[in-house]
Structures are given as C-alpha cells and as structure tokens.
Design an enzyme around this catalytic site. Structure first.
Site, PDB file in Angstrom:
ATOM      1  N   ASN A  81      56.549  15.738  49.010  1.00  0.00           N
ATOM      2  CA  ASN A  81      56.205  16.653  50.103  1.00  0.00           C
ATOM      3  C   ASN A  81      55.439  15.836  51.145  1.00  0.00           C
ATOM      4  OD1 ASN A  81      55.232  18.621  51.783  1.00  0.00           O
ATOM      5  ND2 ASN A  81      54.331  19.894  50.173  1.00  0.00           N
ATOM      6  N   HIS A  97      57.990  29.180  54.003  1.00  0.00           N
ATOM      7  CA  HIS A  97      57.543  29.383  52.611  1.00  0.00           C
ATOM      8  C   HIS A  97      58.660  29.969  51.751  1.00  0.00           C
ATOM      9  CE1 HIS A  97      53.236  29.951  54.355  1.00  0.00           C
ATOM     10  NE2 HIS A  97      53.335  28.732  53.856  1.00  0.00           N
ATOM     11  N   ARG A 156      45.331  29.152  62.167  1.00  0.00           N
ATOM     12  CA  ARG A 156      46.415  29.534  63.091  1.00  0.00           C
ATOM     13  C   ARG A 156      46.250  30.989  63.523  1.00  0.00           C
ATOM     14  NH1 ARG A 156      51.382  27.774  59.241  1.00  0.00           N
ATOM     15  NH2 ARG A 156      50.181  26.139  58.235  1.00  0.00           N
ATOM     16  N   ASP A 169      38.550  28.111  55.512  1.00  0.00           N
ATOM     17  CA  ASP A 169      38.731  28.163  54.056  1.00  0.00           C
ATOM     18  C   ASP A 169      38.141  29.453  53.487  1.00  0.00           C
ATOM     19  OD1 ASP A 169      39.048  25.775  51.652  1.00  0.00           O
ATOM     20  OD2 ASP A 169      38.049  27.658  51.156  1.00  0.00           O
ATOM     21  N   GLY A 194      47.007  30.064  47.172  1.00  0.00           N
ATOM     22  CA  GLY A 194      45.562  29.894  46.989  1.00  0.00           C
ATOM     23  C   GLY A 194      44.750  31.176  47.077  1.00  0.00           C
ATOM     24  N   GLU A 222      56.386  25.875  43.969  1.00  0.00           N
ATOM     25  CA  GLU A 222      57.437  25.423  44.889  1.00  0.00           C
ATOM     26  C   GLU A 222      58.074  24.123  44.397  1.00  0.00           C
ATOM     27  OE1 GLU A 222      54.225  26.130  47.672  1.00  0.00           O
ATOM     28  OE2 GLU A 222      55.749  26.507  49.196  1.00  0.00           O
TER      29      GLU A 222
HETATM   30  P1  ADP Z   1      48.083  25.554  51.400  1.00  0.00           P
HETATM   31  O1  ADP Z   1      48.585  26.641  52.281  1.00  0.00           O
HETATM   32  O2  ADP Z   1      47.491  24.411  52.162  1.00  0.00           O
HETATM   33  O3  ADP Z   1      49.058  25.125  50.308  1.00  0.00           O
HETATM   34  P2  ADP Z   1      46.564  26.919  49.294  1.00  0.00           P
HETATM   35  O4  ADP Z   1      47.715  27.735  48.813  1.00  0.00           O
HETATM   36  O5  ADP Z   1      45.922  25.976  48.353  1.00  0.00           O
HETATM   37  O6  ADP Z   1      46.838  26.160  50.654  1.00  0.00           O
HETATM   38  O7  ADP Z   1      45.449  27.960  49.780  1.00  0.00           O
HETATM   39  C1  ADP Z   1      44.268  27.560  50.373  1.00  0.00           C
HETATM   40  C2  ADP Z   1      43.359  28.788  50.490  1.00  0.00           C
HETATM   41  O8  ADP Z   1      43.205  29.366  49.193  1.00  0.00           O
HETATM   42  C3  ADP Z   1      41.973  28.458  50.989  1.00  0.00           C
HETATM   43  O9  ADP Z   1      41.541  29.480  51.877  1.00  0.00           O
HETATM   44  C4  ADP Z   1      41.126  28.448  49.725  1.00  0.00           C
HETATM   45  O10 ADP Z   1      39.814  28.861  49.966  1.00  0.00           O
HETATM   46  C5  ADP Z   1      41.843  29.432  48.837  1.00  0.00           C
HETATM   47  N1  ADP Z   1      41.726  29.014  47.422  1.00  0.00           N
HETATM   48  C6  ADP Z   1      42.418  28.014  46.848  1.00  0.00           C
HETATM   49  N2  ADP Z   1      42.042  27.878  45.544  1.00  0.00           N
HETATM   50  C7  ADP Z   1      41.081  28.795  45.305  1.00  0.00           C
HETATM   51  C8  ADP Z   1      40.281  29.151  44.173  1.00  0.00           C
HETATM   52  N3  ADP Z   1      40.401  28.531  43.004  1.00  0.00           N
HETATM   53  N4  ADP Z   1      39.401  30.156  44.318  1.00  0.00           N
HETATM   54  C9  ADP Z   1      39.278  30.805  45.488  1.00  0.00           C
HETATM   55  N5  ADP Z   1      39.998  30.501  46.610  1.00  0.00           N
HETATM   56  C10 ADP Z   1      40.880  29.516  46.536  1.00  0.00           C
END
Ligand code: ADP
Length: 407
Positions: A7, A180, A244, A286, A334, A391
C-alpha cells in the site's frame, strides 16, 4: 501461495506478507517518512518489533528495504524473494478505466499513469512508484492492482451523476466513483453471511456499512452490491473526516478562494488537511485526542463529535430510504471498531427504522473475538454489527485468484 500486499502512499509504503494456504500474516510493516529521512517498522507475530532508521529518499528505496527486511537472516521470514508468488497493490482510483482487479502489464501502467493520475494526484504517483520499485527488485513476480473504486461500479447512473454539463462527464470523467470499496466489500460480505444465518436471502439484504477512520465513508449495499456511497469524484466528499471537509456548499469554496486569495491547489490542500474534525474541535484530527478533550470538558471537541455522529445518522437514514429498508448497520475501521460512545450516539433515535443497540454489548464489543460482533438489542429487527475490516486480506485474495487464473 505467498502474496505480498503493498500500500504505497505519498510518504509511506505499508506491506503485509500472507501465506494464503494458511491465511496467515507472516510479517507486516511500514516504511515511513519517505523523502524526509526514513524509518522501517517491521513486525513478525510472536517477535519484538524491529525498527530501523534507514534512509528512504524515494519509493524505490522503500521497496528495496522491504526486500531486505523480509529476507534478513535475523528478522526476516523468507530466504529469498523468489518465495513470493505474487504482489497485490492497493490502488485508490481506477476511474472509469478499471472496474476489476487487474494484472499489471505495460498497457495497464500506461493507463494508470496517463488517465488516472489527474483523478487522484496525491495517490496515483506514489502507487506508480511502488509498482516501479517492485518491477525493479522483483521483475519476475506477477503484480496485481486492486482498486478502492471497484466495488462501487454497481452504482446506478442516478446515484453517480453530478448535476454538471454532460460534456464534463465525457471530457473529464466527472462522476461519483466512491472509495474504501475493498473495506465496504469485506464487511458487507461478512454481514451478509451473518444475516443469511438468520434466514435472510443474501440477494435481498439492505446493509449500510460505515467505514470510519481518518478518512471515512458510508455505503448502501443492497443484495451484496454497492448502490450508493458518501465519497464522490474524490475521497474529499461525504461526511466530516479527520482533517477533510466532507461535503460543503460548493459556493463556500469560491468564497474562501476569493477572500483568502488561495490558488485552487492551495484550496484543495486546505480542504484536505486543515478542515474536518481538526477545524471544528480546534484540537486534533484524531478521535482519541478528541475523546480525551471531551472527557476534560472541552465544548468544541464535543461539538466535533456531535457533527460527526449527526452526519453518520443522516447517511444511515438516507440510505435506508434509498434501499427501501434496513437489515443491518456495520461499524468498521479505527473509529467504527473502537468508539462505543460514537456507535451509541449514532444509533440512538433510529428506533423508527426498527434498529437499536444493547448498551452493554456495545461497550464490550472489543472483548468478543468474533469476526462479526452483534451489538443489537434483543428487540431490534435490524442488526447492528461491529466488524473489523481487513482490506489487505481482500487484496491478497484477489491477487491469488487472478494469478491462479481463477478470476
Ligand atoms: P486510516 O483511515 O488512516 O486507515 P484508521 O482506520 O486507523 O485510519 O482510523 C484512525 C482513527 O481511528 C483515528 O481517529 C483514531 O483516533 C481512531 N482509532 C484508531 N484506533 C483506535 C483505538 N484503539 N481506540 C480508539 N480510537 C482509535
């Protein structure tokens, strides 16, 4: 069969090596800070992480580092790259040119380069550099491209056309593509499997999948096919995201350009990097940091959370209308997998769609090891599922099938 999934992003190349016969991940990692300084983080199940500050001036060096670390005597998991049977690449935008996973050929590279670059300038360049690096270091290994846009190819015209002159659709290929797709496909198939066990016909199910990460999108999946999704021509559209905007009144764009003197490129960067939850909370893009700020009583952080929940709720309602009902809502990625407060707030008030959650199950969803966790209340007719996305596994499976000539 061993499949390496790549990726390639603007400043990082993530990788995972699969043993497809055992469906095991042998190793995974990330080459970060490409073009800045460089760091390789390499993880092998059951072993401590290996982290090395390796200079990574470009993507070719990143691929070379992946080759080195996978075959390293101490930290590696294979003796030679010849043990890898195929490489699968995650590609963000296939435009109207690629609607299926595709074997890499010189013609495919040419189309990606000449036709898809403009559609996703931030992503396609790095993808091409990743493919180029693999051609350089593993010239005899077949490569397959798996597109984020492909799953949404089933959207009907009334869902994907924008109200701009038809000539722009013809000339610039302006339409909704959706993103996605690999994740929406994976979690909707899992949800469909769970619904089938409850006696539903999988060709008739109506599922809303919510992929909520740094980038977020929601899809309406009817009978296993995407019929609409929140992201559009680019991954900037739809609901509010980490940094975004999501959807805006389009006049806001020209208004800010006029008043701030931004060039179109600066405005594009601004909408991608300086808006969303980051802008509303004034704290972070975040969600974990936003949650901490909410717990500390920060009102803007709570507002950002509320805007996101409201956006998601509206998409669920509108997609239930588009599909003529709702059998399941799926939370993934996430935020979707890890934030019970958000799930509770989104589903709260959707009883009119015969959907509600069990608060205890919702809070404890992480504790269940099931690939599909049902957090619905007992009297909920529609189901609410938490399904961790994978994915990379979809990319590896597609790659295996194409290389074996099964697809
Ligand atoms: P990406 O879109 O970059 O793949 P992710 O699917 O990892 O990102 O999602 C990132 C978001 O998910 C962030 O806002 C982060 O705070 C939240 N997140 C990721 N892991 C956790 C966790 N274990 N607990 C709480 N929030 C999380």
């Amino acid at each position: 069969m061993y499949v390496l999934v790549i990726n390639a992003g603007s400043s990082s190349v993530k990788y995972q090596l699969f043993d497809m016969d055992k469906k095991d991940v042998l190793a995974k990692g990330n080459c970060e800070r490409i073009g800045i300084d460089g760091r390789v983080i390499h993880k092998v199940p059951g072993k401590p992480d290996f982290i090395s500050d390796t200079p990574l001036p470009d993507h070719s060096h990143a691929i070379k580092s992946i080759v080195d670390v996978l075959t390293n005597k101490e930290h590696g998991v294979i003796n030679s790259m010849n043990e890898i049977n195929a490489i699968g690449h995650r590609i963000v935008h296939g435009g109207p040119y690629f609607t299926e996973s595709t074997l890499v050929t010189p013609d495919v590279i040419k189309i990606l380069d000449e036709k898809c670059r403009d559609l996703a300038p931030l992503h396609t360049g790095p993808h091409l550099m990743g493919i180029g690096g693999c051609l350089e270091y593993m010239p005899n290994t077949p490569q397959v491209l798996v597109f984020d846009t492909a799953f949404h190819k089933t959207m009907p015209k009334h869902a994907y056309l924008y109200p701009v002159p038809r000539e722009y659709y013809d000339k610039y290929k302006i339409r909704k593509y959706g993103f996605h797709g690999t994740s929406h496909k994976y979690v909707s198939e899992r949800a469909n499997g769970a619904l089938e066990k409850l006696g539903k016909n999988p060709d008739e199910t109506r599922i809303v999948t919510c992929h909520l990460g740094n980038g977020s999108s929601i899809a309406a999946v009817k009978g296993g096919k995407s019929i609409d999704t929140s992201m559009g021509f680019t991954p900037l559209d739809g609901l509010i995201m980490g940094s975004r905007t999501g959807a805006l009144d389009p006049a806001i764009v020209t208004y800010i350009i006029d008043n701030e003197g931004f060039t179109p490129k600066q405005m594009y960067e601004f909408m991608n990097k300086n808006c969303g939850l980051l802008a509303v909370s004034g704290i972070s893009s975040d969600m974990r940091e936003i949650e901490d700020a909410i717990a500390a009583g920060n009102e803007n952080a709570k507002l950002a959370f509320d805007v996101l929940c409201y956006d998601i709720k509206k998409f669920i309602g509108s997609y239930a209308a588009a599909m003529g009902g709702l059998d399941a809502v799926v939370f993934t990625a996430g935020i979707g997998e890890n934030n019970p407060d958000l799930r509770e707030s989104v589903i709260d008030g959707l009883q009119f769609l015969n959907i509600s959650i069990n608060k205890e199950k919702n809070k404890n969803a992480k504790k269940y090891k099931d690939p599909v966790v049902d957090i619905s209340s007992e009297n909920s007719i529609g189901k609410v599922y938490v399904i961790p996305t994978d994915e990379e596994l979809v990319i590896a499976s597609d790659t295996e099938n194409i290389v074996k000539g099964l697809k």
